[in-house]
Scaffold this motif. Structure first.
Motif, PDB file in Angstrom:
ATOM      1  N   ARG A  53       0.827  -1.209   0.000  1.00 32.24           N
ATOM      2  CA  ARG A  53       0.000   0.000   0.000  1.00 32.24           C
ATOM      3  C   ARG A  53       0.861   1.259   0.000  1.00 32.24           C
ATOM      4  O   ARG A  53       1.841   1.369   0.738  1.00 32.24           O
ATOM      5  CB  ARG A  53      -0.896   0.020   1.229  1.00 32.24           C
ATOM      6  N   ASP A  54       0.450   2.227  -0.839  1.00 28.72           N
ATOM      7  CA  ASP A  54       1.120   3.523  -0.895  1.00 28.72           C
ATOM      8  C   ASP A  54       0.061   4.575  -1.195  1.00 28.72           C
ATOM      9  O   ASP A  54      -0.257   4.849  -2.355  1.00 28.72           O
ATOM     10  CB  ASP A  54       2.209   3.513  -1.973  1.00 28.72           C
ATOM     11  N   GLY A  55      -0.517   5.153  -0.157  1.00 22.39           N
ATOM     12  CA  GLY A  55      -1.560   6.154  -0.341  1.00 22.39           C
ATOM     13  C   GLY A  55      -2.776   5.577  -1.025  1.00 22.39           C
ATOM     14  O   GLY A  55      -3.376   4.603  -0.564  1.00 22.39           O
ATOM     15  N   GLU A  56      -3.148   6.142  -2.167  1.00 21.41           N
ATOM     16  CA  GLU A  56      -4.311   5.701  -2.913  1.00 21.41           C
ATOM     17  C   GLU A  56      -3.975   4.619  -3.936  1.00 21.41           C
ATOM     18  O   GLU A  56      -4.754   4.369  -4.862  1.00 21.41           O
ATOM     19  CB  GLU A  56      -4.954   6.894  -3.643  1.00 21.41           C
ATOM     20  N   GLY A  57      -2.828   3.999  -3.735  1.00 12.28           N
ATOM     21  CA  GLY A  57      -2.425   2.962  -4.680  1.00 12.28           C
ATOM     22  C   GLY A  57      -1.489   1.953  -4.061  1.00 12.28           C
ATOM     23  O   GLY A  57      -1.502   1.734  -2.842  1.00 12.28           O
ATOM     24  N   TRP A  58      -0.656   1.347  -4.909  1.00 12.48           N
ATOM     25  CA  TRP A  58       0.242   0.267  -4.491  1.00 12.48           C
ATOM     26  C   TRP A  58       1.602   0.432  -5.161  1.00 12.48           C
ATOM     27  O   TRP A  58       1.686   0.921  -6.295  1.00 12.48           O
ATOM     28  CB  TRP A  58      -0.346  -1.090  -4.892  1.00 12.48           C
ATOM     29  N   TYR A 118       4.118   2.094  -9.548  1.00 12.79           N
ATOM     30  CA  TYR A 118       2.924   2.578  -8.842  1.00 12.79           C
ATOM     31  C   TYR A 118       1.671   2.187  -9.624  1.00 12.79           C
ATOM     32  O   TYR A 118       1.536   2.482 -10.818  1.00 12.79           O
ATOM     33  CB  TYR A 118       2.970   4.096  -8.666  1.00 12.79           C
ATOM     34  N   PRO A 141      -2.495   2.564  -9.276  1.00 12.74           N
ATOM     35  CA  PRO A 141      -3.614   3.122  -8.513  1.00 12.74           C
ATOM     36  C   PRO A 141      -4.561   2.014  -8.040  1.00 12.74           C
ATOM     37  O   PRO A 141      -4.739   0.999  -8.717  1.00 12.74           O
ATOM     38  CB  PRO A 141      -4.315   4.041  -9.520  1.00 12.74           C
ATOM     39  N   ASP A 142      -5.162   2.225  -6.885  1.00 16.77           N
ATOM     40  CA  ASP A 142      -6.087   1.217  -6.362  1.00 16.77           C
ATOM     41  C   ASP A 142      -7.310   1.056  -7.259  1.00 16.77           C
ATOM     42  O   ASP A 142      -7.965   0.022  -7.244  1.00 16.77           O
ATOM     43  CB  ASP A 142      -6.534   1.594  -4.945  1.00 16.77           C
ATOM     44  N   THR A 143      -7.603   2.055  -8.076  1.00 19.39           N
ATOM     45  CA  THR A 143      -8.724   1.952  -9.013  1.00 19.39           C
ATOM     46  C   THR A 143      -8.459   0.894 -10.083  1.00 19.39           C
ATOM     47  O   THR A 143      -9.380   0.490 -10.797  1.00 19.39           O
ATOM     48  CB  THR A 143      -8.979   3.299  -9.701  1.00 19.39           C
ATOM     49  N   ARG A 188      -7.307  -2.072  -9.338  1.00 21.08           N
ATOM     50  CA  ARG A 188      -7.404  -3.380  -8.687  1.00 21.08           C
ATOM     51  C   ARG A 188      -8.688  -4.055  -9.125  1.00 21.08           C
ATOM     52  O   ARG A 188      -9.747  -3.461  -9.133  1.00 21.08           O
ATOM     53  CB  ARG A 188      -7.380  -3.204  -7.162  1.00 21.08           C
TER      54      ARG A 188
END
Length: 397
Positions: free
Chosen positions: A137-142, A211, A213-215, A217
């Protein structure tokens, strides 16, 4: 161009396909235009929902549409974006919100955006769940770090599906998460690998602080194994589901060579050819049954049967071809990473023989397929696993 999915049958699908190729004649319009119209008409994957390249129709009707395309001089649709069509598209339509799915699927269908699959790793081999690539995890992403290997078309792809470990403290199957990633993302390095054919169409891929973004996933965190299995089911069906008509596919090469080389005929070779034809017909009918059972395109473990039978048949067919060729089988016209992708020319069969060595490895080895069939289809007891229930970080590697 619209149609009522409730009235669809083979005649209606064929009629719709003819409308597309008549309005966009193959060879006379750009491929992107042709395949875009094919997608908009719902013929890219007839079993997909309307508006996402499909007609919400039985999957068994897909060969009907594809045959019209081929007869008009167009491509076999899946060859436009091999991994995208056969492996990735089903996962997108099942796990991505409709608006985003349409954004991804249309350029996939037209071939404007190629896809690859970042699954296999040097240290995991056939044990995909043992992979070590980490996503943190890194903020709003990975942030993703690791290495993938045997990645077909990574050097040409715009997008990839990626399986990474997000939790090393749980058993290996539970700590995986599934992502899609743009291949132009900083930190991705692609290096070609030379194949036995001399070409370099697959690669090793290094991910260094990439990087995502979690979007991007797909599915829940930790549910990557579930999502990946749907992808693998599509892959196995795609690899083994290529014979649409009797005496077509790989067996057609053997039959054509037999006709062209009467001076090489022997009773032993004739018997081998007859047995191969029977295997090919059995494989074709098995694939047809699987298409019918996958009414809405969600492949089950039965796809392992198609893949196993089809891959081993391909090797047997080209072994027969080389035996029939005799000393001529030792010839190959060029051995280069720059060799063309097509397998035409005077030594096409030799190339196909070399390429067929991969069929029992790609998409899961034959040994893995037999395990899947035994455990998930025949419901036999599972093999003993020493790592069952252990946290991934405690498993020796």
């Amino acid at each position: 161009m619209t149609t009522d999915s409730s009235t669809l049958d083979a005649t209606a699908v064929a009629s719709l396909a003819r409308q597309v190729v008549e309005a966009h004649p193959p060879g006379q319009v750009p491929l992107v235009e042709l395949m875009g119209a094919w997608y908009d008409a719902g013929l890219a994957w007839v079993h997909f929902p309307v508006g996402r390249g499909g007609l919400d129709a039985p999957r068994a009707l897909q060969p009907v549409a594809n045959r019209v395309m081929r007869d008009a001089g167009g491509p076999e649709p899946r060859t436009v974006n091999t991994i995208g069509y056969g492996i990735v598209a089903g996962t997108i339509v099942r796990h991505v919100p409709p608006v985003t799915a349409n954004r991804l699927l249309r350029p996939l269908a037209t071939g404007e955006e190629l896809w690859c699959q970042l699954f296999s790793e040097p240290g995991a081999g056939s044990d995909l769940a043992g992979l070590a690539t980490r996503a943190v995890r890194d903020g709003e992403g990975w942030r993703v770090n690791g290495q993938k290997v045997w990645t077909s078309l990574a050097h040409k792809s715009a997008w990839a599906v990626l399986l990474a470990r997000t939790d090393p403290d749980v058993p290996k199957h539970q700590g995986l998460t599934y992502f899609i990633v743009e291949m132009t993302t900083p930190g991705i390095e692609v290096r070609p690998l030379r194949q036995i054919t001399g070409r370099a169409s697959f690669n090793e891929v290094f991910l260094d602080e990439v990087y995502v973004p979690d979007t991007q996933r797909l599915g829940d965190v930790g549910a990557g194994w579930f999502v990946a299995n749907s992808t693998l089911g599509d892959e196995r069906t795609s690899l083994g589901d290529r014979v649409a008509a009797r005496s077509s596919g790989t067996i057609a090469d053997a039959l054509e060579l037999w006709t062209a080389r009467p001076e090489r005929h022997t009773p032993v070779l004739r018997d081998r050819l007859a047995r191969l034809w029977l295997r090919a017909e059995s494989q074709r009918l098995t694939a047809d049954r699987a298409r019918v059972s996958a009414v809405r395109g969600n492949p089950g473990p039965e796809s392992a049967i198609i893949k196993l039978v089809g891959s081993e048949l391909a090797q047997s067919v080209y072994e027969f071809c080389l035996d029939l060729l005799g000393p001529e089988a030792a010839l190959v016209d060029t051995y280069s990473p720059d060799a063309p992708d097509d397998v035409s020319g005077p030594t096409a069969l030799q190339r196909k023989f070399l390429r067929s060595r991969a069929t029992t490895l790609e998409g899961g080895t034959s040994e893995i397929m037999r395990n899947v069939i035994g455990e998930r289809v025949l419901k036999l007891p599972q093999e003993i696993r020493n790592d069952k229930g252990k946290p991934w970080k405690e498993i020796p590697r």
